[in-house]
Design a protein around this motif. Structure first.
Motif, mmCIF file in Angstrom:
data_model
loop_
_atom_site.group_PDB
_atom_site.id
_atom_site.type_symbol
_atom_site.label_atom_id
_atom_site.label_comp_id
_atom_site.label_asym_id
_atom_site.label_seq_id
_atom_site.Cartn_x
_atom_site.Cartn_y
_atom_site.Cartn_z
ATOM 1 N N ASN A 1 -10.177 -0.736 -6.665
ATOM 2 C CA ASN A 1 -8.948 -1.091 -7.381
ATOM 3 C C ASN A 1 -8.873 -2.575 -7.730
ATOM 4 O O ASN A 1 -7.786 -3.091 -7.987
ATOM 5 C CB ASN A 1 -7.731 -0.691 -6.542
ATOM 6 C CG ASN A 1 -7.612 0.811 -6.402
ATOM 7 O OD1 ASN A 1 -7.066 1.479 -7.282
ATOM 8 N ND2 ASN A 1 -8.164 1.358 -5.326
ATOM 9 N N ARG B 1 0.103 -0.858 -0.704
ATOM 10 C CA ARG B 1 -0.117 0.555 -1.075
ATOM 11 C C ARG B 1 -1.532 0.995 -0.687
ATOM 12 O O ARG B 1 -1.731 2.088 -0.164
ATOM 13 C CB ARG B 1 0.088 0.756 -2.587
ATOM 14 C CG ARG B 1 1.511 1.082 -2.997
ATOM 15 C CD ARG B 1 1.587 1.606 -4.441
ATOM 16 N NE ARG B 1 1.098 0.638 -5.421
ATOM 17 C CZ ARG B 1 1.838 -0.320 -5.993
ATOM 18 N NH1 ARG B 1 3.126 -0.442 -5.668
ATOM 19 N NH2 ARG B 1 1.326 -1.148 -6.861
ATOM 20 N N LEU B 2 -2.509 0.129 -0.933
ATOM 21 C CA LEU B 2 -3.897 0.467 -0.576
ATOM 22 C C LEU B 2 -4.068 0.570 0.940
ATOM 23 O O LEU B 2 -4.779 1.444 1.442
ATOM 24 C CB LEU B 2 -4.865 -0.574 -1.150
ATOM 25 C CG LEU B 2 -4.892 -0.703 -2.675
ATOM 26 C CD1 LEU B 2 -5.955 -1.713 -3.090
ATOM 27 C CD2 LEU B 2 -5.154 0.642 -3.339
ATOM 28 N N GLN C 1 1.001 5.989 8.225
ATOM 29 C CA GLN C 1 1.139 4.989 7.164
ATOM 30 C C GLN C 1 2.051 3.842 7.580
ATOM 31 O O GLN C 1 1.887 2.712 7.145
ATOM 32 C CB GLN C 1 1.711 5.632 5.899
ATOM 33 C CG GLN C 1 0.773 6.656 5.291
ATOM 34 C CD GLN C 1 1.113 6.934 3.826
ATOM 35 O OE1 GLN C 1 1.645 6.068 3.129
ATOM 36 N NE2 GLN C 1 0.793 8.122 3.370
ATOM 37 N N GLN D 1 -1.802 1.485 3.090
ATOM 38 C CA GLN D 1 -1.201 2.736 3.565
ATOM 39 C C GLN D 1 -2.057 3.935 3.155
ATOM 40 O O GLN D 1 -2.161 4.913 3.900
ATOM 41 C CB GLN D 1 0.239 2.857 3.052
ATOM 42 C CG GLN D 1 1.120 1.735 3.648
ATOM 43 C CD GLN D 1 2.599 2.057 3.646
ATOM 44 O OE1 GLN D 1 3.095 2.714 2.738
ATOM 45 N NE2 GLN D 1 3.306 1.587 4.668
ATOM 46 N N GLN D 2 -2.694 3.827 1.986
ATOM 47 C CA GLN D 2 -3.600 4.897 1.557
ATOM 48 C C GLN D 2 -4.799 5.001 2.516
ATOM 49 O O GLN D 2 -5.198 6.098 2.917
ATOM 50 C CB GLN D 2 -4.066 4.601 0.130
ATOM 51 C CG GLN D 2 -4.732 5.779 -0.558
ATOM 52 C CD GLN D 2 -5.113 5.451 -2.004
ATOM 53 O OE1 GLN D 2 -4.470 4.619 -2.647
ATOM 54 N NE2 GLN D 2 -6.147 6.108 -2.507
ATOM 55 N N ALA D 3 -5.334 3.854 2.903
ATOM 56 C CA ALA D 3 -6.470 3.843 3.828
ATOM 57 C C ALA D 3 -6.074 4.420 5.188
ATOM 58 O O ALA D 3 -6.825 5.187 5.798
ATOM 59 C CB ALA D 3 -7.001 2.418 3.986
ATOM 60 N N LEU E 1 -11.270 0.927 -1.055
ATOM 61 C CA LEU E 1 -10.125 0.965 -1.968
ATOM 62 C C LEU E 1 -9.903 -0.389 -2.647
ATOM 63 O O LEU E 1 -9.530 -0.452 -3.816
ATOM 64 C CB LEU E 1 -8.860 1.387 -1.207
ATOM 65 C CG LEU E 1 -8.822 2.866 -0.792
ATOM 66 C CD1 LEU E 1 -7.690 3.121 0.206
ATOM 67 C CD2 LEU E 1 -8.654 3.760 -2.028
ATOM 68 N N ALA F 1 -3.710 6.601 5.748
ATOM 69 C CA ALA F 1 -3.519 8.045 5.590
ATOM 70 C C ALA F 1 -4.867 8.758 5.526
ATOM 71 O O ALA F 1 -5.056 9.807 6.153
ATOM 72 C CB ALA F 1 -2.693 8.324 4.333
ATOM 73 N N GLU F 2 -5.805 8.191 4.786
ATOM 74 C CA GLU F 2 -7.140 8.802 4.678
ATOM 75 C C GLU F 2 -7.792 8.970 6.047
ATOM 76 O O GLU F 2 -8.499 9.950 6.296
ATOM 77 C CB GLU F 2 -8.061 7.920 3.811
ATOM 78 C CG GLU F 2 -7.906 8.169 2.330
ATOM 79 C CD GLU F 2 -8.966 7.407 1.518
ATOM 80 O OE1 GLU F 2 -10.056 7.098 2.044
ATOM 81 O OE2 GLU F 2 -8.677 7.106 0.348
#
Lengths: 426, 426
Positions: free
Chosen positions: B46, B165-166, B178, B168-170, B42, B172-173
């Motif tokens: 990004n 944000r990245l 999160q 928390q995205q990682a 990510l 969640a993935e």
């Protein structure tokens, strides 16, 4: 002494301890062991005189109307003195861990990096009542190469002074600095306030005593505190398990002694084992006069027993450390609910599972967030001697630095050592 | 937000972190590594967007008149993002130490007792300026199975928000909570005061930044602090030693970079080596424009050098961390005086001896009371990566819990595990 004098006095103790700690840190193992053996001999040679000094404290305590258990805790009989002497001798025979280097590995750059075990420096100990703590703390301090400042309870001041004199004599005989172990000679409470607020001299404070004392010290200390608050311990009887073993262990965990912090205060039972297990343990507890504070399911199984003291548990019961012949009893769905209940209500001291299921045992060990987690053993084992530490300076319910019984290792730190051959950073 | 709202907000972060920490503590190694690899991907995907968010912070910093070095520390270029991504991938390849059991031994009673490595729980990190600390802290937190609450500097808020944000995205993935890594979204200083005073949720605070920040947090925190104050490091050139090696190492220790905490600020030289060593290192320092603040003996040897900036040292110099092309220089009688000087004036961070004498090396390693002690190596090596820790969350100048570079292990604790077969205490 007035407040100003006390501040100066405690400051002087701190400075002297700091100076002594540097000498202790580099003392040879043989010399520290010589001091421990000298202390054992001096304790035995002076046992009668110590008992006489202790009698003064006892007299004063009785005159002041202290409760019988309090007076009992204060007593330093010949047997207790012999136990102290044996403890010193046992420490002397243990390996010296100071200077041990662990994990030395070569890195990409060529340097070899490891960690060396070193004393923390100076610890301050604040304790109540039992004068033999003076010897336990002094001997652990000597063995671990630290300097210690000890502040015992005012009720034991004569006993503690007599013991501290012997400690300093033993240090001197071995060629170690007498200030490596100092007793705060005033009983003024102001001295505690000073002792816990000298980060320039004192590296850590270890309080031993009631929850009030420990909370006050944690709140006011300006240095780290190795603290021990409640011991709300649990035994969880799983399904499947060996019911006979569960009865034996749950009995021992509650009734072998009621006052120690590692006695179980809560009994959780898996629903699938409850009908077989609860009547059996209930009969044992009933025979020993242990009151059972139950949820509805446990109550239904226990109330019919002859002579059982069964009462409904309140929310408060789940978090209470009784230190008495009382136990809370709750039926749970299984290992998940047991772990959740313990992590919510226990004091993170010691919790045990009785099970024959390997996966349940592994999950309990991993997921219960307590200083000691046990499989098929009595919570009463949570103790420095039983864990092979030789002795304990206290039991920590914190996660930081030392957790559970704190022995010599908990009084040490690891510093990094780097061995090079002229390497530089690129 | 007003003070009341901030209190509620930080309280909510704490509760969410506590809940997430239980899930992180039992997460499989493979899942944590999956999150780290996702984060690396990510970050790369990004990178342009991150640079744009970072540009907003840079613009604001320049408009506010921040100094060029401050603005530089704030910059999150493509290269820095790639370094962060590589760091995450490197952590993912490292062994998982959570759940490791050490020292399992059978005791007299029959129980087997060992220690299991477990996460600390929740750590709060307060840092200034460099936004890549967000990724360093997040990735170490994930690997060590902790939950983290991060509070970056107000000047980097846009960059930090984008990075968080990245993260928390990682998480969640990978199927992790999160809330295992949360960024404090307000720049109000009140939030720091709250964060460091929630012992019910936060187990330890790690500040990274200037001495003022760290002193304030240490003073006001109600939880343990892993703190790093000064880096007043020394290189001691012993007699006997390899003079060429001493010149190479003393040069690197001072001049390879001036700003890091592990650069040497003091140079001590044994009297027997001074006449050979000082003119050589003096010429090197003179050529690089390093000012030498000397005692009388060193000054006599260094002042005659062409181009050397030599001034008399004051008492203040011995305890100063310059972080600049300045070094204090003192001639000492030998290893005894060197050790005494270092233990008195150094900040207990990192100190090195250059010697060929085995006994001097051993004494220096044992007796210098610093987080890192080195033989024949540059103090610049005192670093988590150079020590093989994979990454570091900070460097501790404390003795309690963690000392020196703090990696994954410093973010963990050991709990006791007891494996029995129905043993009870007698």
């Amino acid at each position: 002494m007035n407040a100003l004098n006390i501040a100066e006095y405690v400051h002087a103790l701190g400075l002297q301890a700091k100076v002594a700690s540097a000498l202790m840190a580099r003392a040879d193992a043989a010399i520290k062991n010589r001091a421990l053996k000298a202390l054992a001999r001096l304790l035995r040679d002076n046992a009668q005189a110590l008992a006489a000094d202790n009698a003064k404290d006892l007299e004063r305590a009785i005159a002041a109307g202290l409760s019988a258990p309090m007076v009992d805790r204060l007593r330093l009989g010949l047997k207790a003195i012999e136990t102290c002497a044996l403890g010193c001798e046992q420490l002397a025979t243990m390996p010296d861990i100071i200077g041990e280097v662990v994990g030395l590995k070569q890195q990409e750059s060529g340097i070899r990096v490891g960690q060396m075990r070193v004393p923390i420096g100076v610890f301050g100990m604040v304790f109540e009542s039992r004068p033999n703590v003076t010897i336990e703390a002094a001997s652990l301090s000597i063995k671990s190469g630290n300097a210690a400042i000890l502040r015992g309870g005012s009720e034991a001041i004569e006993s503690n002074k007599a013991l501290a004199r012997l400690v300093q004599q033993a240090l001197a005989e071995a060629g170690l600095p007498q200030n490596a172990v100092q007793l705060v000679q005033t009983t003024d409470r102001e001295a505690v306030g000073r002792l816990i607020a000298m980060p320039e001299y004192v590296d850590v404070i270890i309080p031993r005593g009631g929850k009030g004392l420990i909370e006050r010290i944690s709140r006011e200390a300006k240095v780290p505190v190795i603290k021990h608050l409640d011991g709300n311990c649990h035994t969880y009887v799983d399904d499947p398990c060996d019911i006979a073993m569960a009865v034996k262990v749950a009995d021992n965990a509650k009734t072998q002694k009621y006052s120690p912090c590692n006695a179980s205060e809560g009994l959780l039972v898996a629903r699938g084992a409850a009908a077989r297990f609860l009547p059996q343990i209930g009969a044992v507890y009933a025979a020993k006069g242990v009151e059972m504070r139950c949820d509805a399911e446990a109550q239904a199984l226990l109330a019919p027993l002859a002579g059982a003291q069964v009462v409904p548990a309140t929310e408060q019961d789940w978090s209470t450390e009784y230190l008495a012949p009382i136990i809370s009893v709750k039926v749970v769905a299984g290992v998940d609910e047991a772990i959740a209940h313990i992590n919510r209500y226990s004091s993170h001291h010691t919790d045990a599972i009785i099970t024959t299921d390997h996966r349940h045992a592994q999950r309990f060990l991993r997921e219960v967030d307590s200083a000691s987690v046990m499989v098929n053993a009595s919570t009463r084992f949570a103790d420095g001697f039983e864990y092979g530490l030789g002795a304990e300076i206290g039991i920590s319910t914190d996660k930081f630095h030392a957790r559970g019984p704190v022995g010599i290792e908990g009084l040490t730190s690891l510093k990094w050592v780097v061995l090079g051959n002229g390497e530089v950073r690129g």
